[in-house]
Write a protein that holds these residues in place. Structure first.
Motif, PDB file in Angstrom:
ATOM      1  N   GLY A 123       0.913  -1.213  -0.279  1.00 57.17           N
ATOM      2  CA  GLY A 123      -0.076   0.123  -0.129  1.00 57.17           C
ATOM      3  C   GLY A 123       0.736   1.381   0.034  1.00 57.17           C
ATOM      4  N   PHE A 167      -5.944   5.515  -2.931  1.00 58.23           N
ATOM      5  CA  PHE A 167      -5.873   4.813  -2.064  1.00 58.23           C
ATOM      6  C   PHE A 167      -4.744   5.559  -1.026  1.00 58.23           C
ATOM      7  CE2 PHE A 167      -6.925   0.346  -3.837  1.00 58.23           C
ATOM      8  CZ  PHE A 167      -6.943   0.841  -5.054  1.00 58.23           C
ATOM      9  N   TYR A 178     -16.124   6.965   2.319  1.00 59.86           N
ATOM     10  CA  TYR A 178     -14.767   6.541   2.802  1.00 59.86           C
ATOM     11  C   TYR A 178     -15.056   6.191   4.375  1.00 59.86           C
ATOM     12  CZ  TYR A 178     -11.882   7.692  -1.145  1.00 59.86           C
ATOM     13  OH  TYR A 178     -11.032   7.662  -1.971  1.00 59.86           O
ATOM     14  N   GLN A 210     -12.882   5.302   8.053  1.00 57.32           N
ATOM     15  CA  GLN A 210     -11.686   5.399   8.755  1.00 57.32           C
ATOM     16  C   GLN A 210     -11.646   5.031  10.227  1.00 57.32           C
ATOM     17  OE1 GLN A 210     -10.346   9.611   9.577  1.00 57.32           O
ATOM     18  NE2 GLN A 210      -8.102   9.109   8.994  1.00 57.32           N
ATOM     19  N   GLN A 244      -6.037   4.409  11.451  1.00 60.55           N
ATOM     20  CA  GLN A 244      -5.859   3.948   9.877  1.00 60.55           C
ATOM     21  C   GLN A 244      -6.134   4.828   8.999  1.00 60.55           C
ATOM     22  OE1 GLN A 244      -4.922   0.424   9.522  1.00 60.55           O
ATOM     23  NE2 GLN A 244      -4.692   0.661  11.856  1.00 60.55           N
ATOM     24  N   GLN A 284     -10.570   4.030   3.875  1.00 65.00           N
ATOM     25  CA  GLN A 284     -10.799   2.990   2.909  1.00 65.00           C
ATOM     26  C   GLN A 284     -12.111   3.175   2.093  1.00 65.00           C
ATOM     27  OE1 GLN A 284     -11.793  -0.662   4.906  1.00 65.00           O
ATOM     28  NE2 GLN A 284     -11.330  -1.856   3.188  1.00 65.00           N
TER      29      GLN A 284
END
Lengths: 115, 115
Positions: free
Chosen positions: A3, A105, B36, B38, B42, B45
């Motif tokens: 990633g 990403f 998204y 989160q 992190q 995504q």
């Protein structure tokens, strides 16, 4: 597939000091973004690169922030001098760069605390 | 300029209950819309995205969202919430360009799940 890599994960500095963040995008991704996420807010785009060129840096505070992507791969974001209000998570993202119908990403971010 | 509003800062639901997170956007042209998620510590995504076509889009983890142009909304739904869905959710609108998407995020909705 690896990633988006960012370092460091955490950084604490005093105001007026300088700091740099590093980002390595997903291999082959032409487009790279830096976002600033202040606690309790959504991320805000700072700068977008395509390869080694700047696509948009209209929201980058250029008096203290700078970013580069010299070889079109990894990128650094620098703050000099830092202010208390720069405390935030700095997120790097990458995408294939083949038009708008693509996914960005995100890396895990660098949490900056300015004291 | 485009903007995104997420009216609910916090939402608490019981595990197994249905979920709807609201998102309203302001954008002059046809929007590209994203949700998204989160998790703590992190990066972001992507759950799902809308570019064109069917206004009901399916995403990962059982999420779906419906684009309603007349209401300038793109609400996220899930029929049955799991404890692992507890996270922060961000709606975003994009001004697409040849290099990708410059995302404008809402302020986020923090989801808590009661056992």
């Amino acid at each position: 597939e690896a990633g988006v890599a960012q370092s460091p994960r955490y950084k604490i500095i005093e105001k007026r000091q300088s700091v740099a963040f590093w980002c390595n995008p997903i291999s082959g991704h032409a487009t790279l973004y830096w976002y600033q996420q202040i606690l309790g807010q959504g991320p805000k785009l700072l700068i977008q690169f395509q390869n080694n060129g700047v696509v948009d840096d209209s929201q980058l505070p250029k008096d203290r922030f700078s970013a580069e992507r010299l070889k079109g791969v990894d990128s650094t974001l620098k703050i000099q001098p830092a202010k208390l209000e720069d405390s935030a998570v700095y997120l790097c993202a990458s995408s294939p760069g083949q038009g708008a119908n693509t996914e960005a990403f995100f890396g895990q971010g660098t949490r900056l605390t300015v004291v | 300029a485009q903007s995104v509003t997420q009216p609910d800062i916090h939402i608490t639901v019981s595990e197994g209950a249905s979920l709807e997170l609201r998102c309203n956007y302001s954008y002059g042209a046809t929007p590209y819309l994203f949700w998204y998620v989160q998790s703590p510590g992190q990066g972001l995504q992507l759950l799902l995205k809308y570019f064109s076509g069917d206004t009901l889009v399916q995403g990962i983890k059982g999420f779906e969202a419906e684009f309603k142009r007349s209401q300038s909304s793109f609400n996220l739904r899930k029929p049955s919430v799991h404890w692992s869905d507890a996270a922060e959710y961000f709606c975003a609108v994009s001004t697409g360009n040849n290099a990708g998407n410059m995302l404008t995020f809402g302020g986020g909705t923090r989801l808590m799940v009661k056992p």
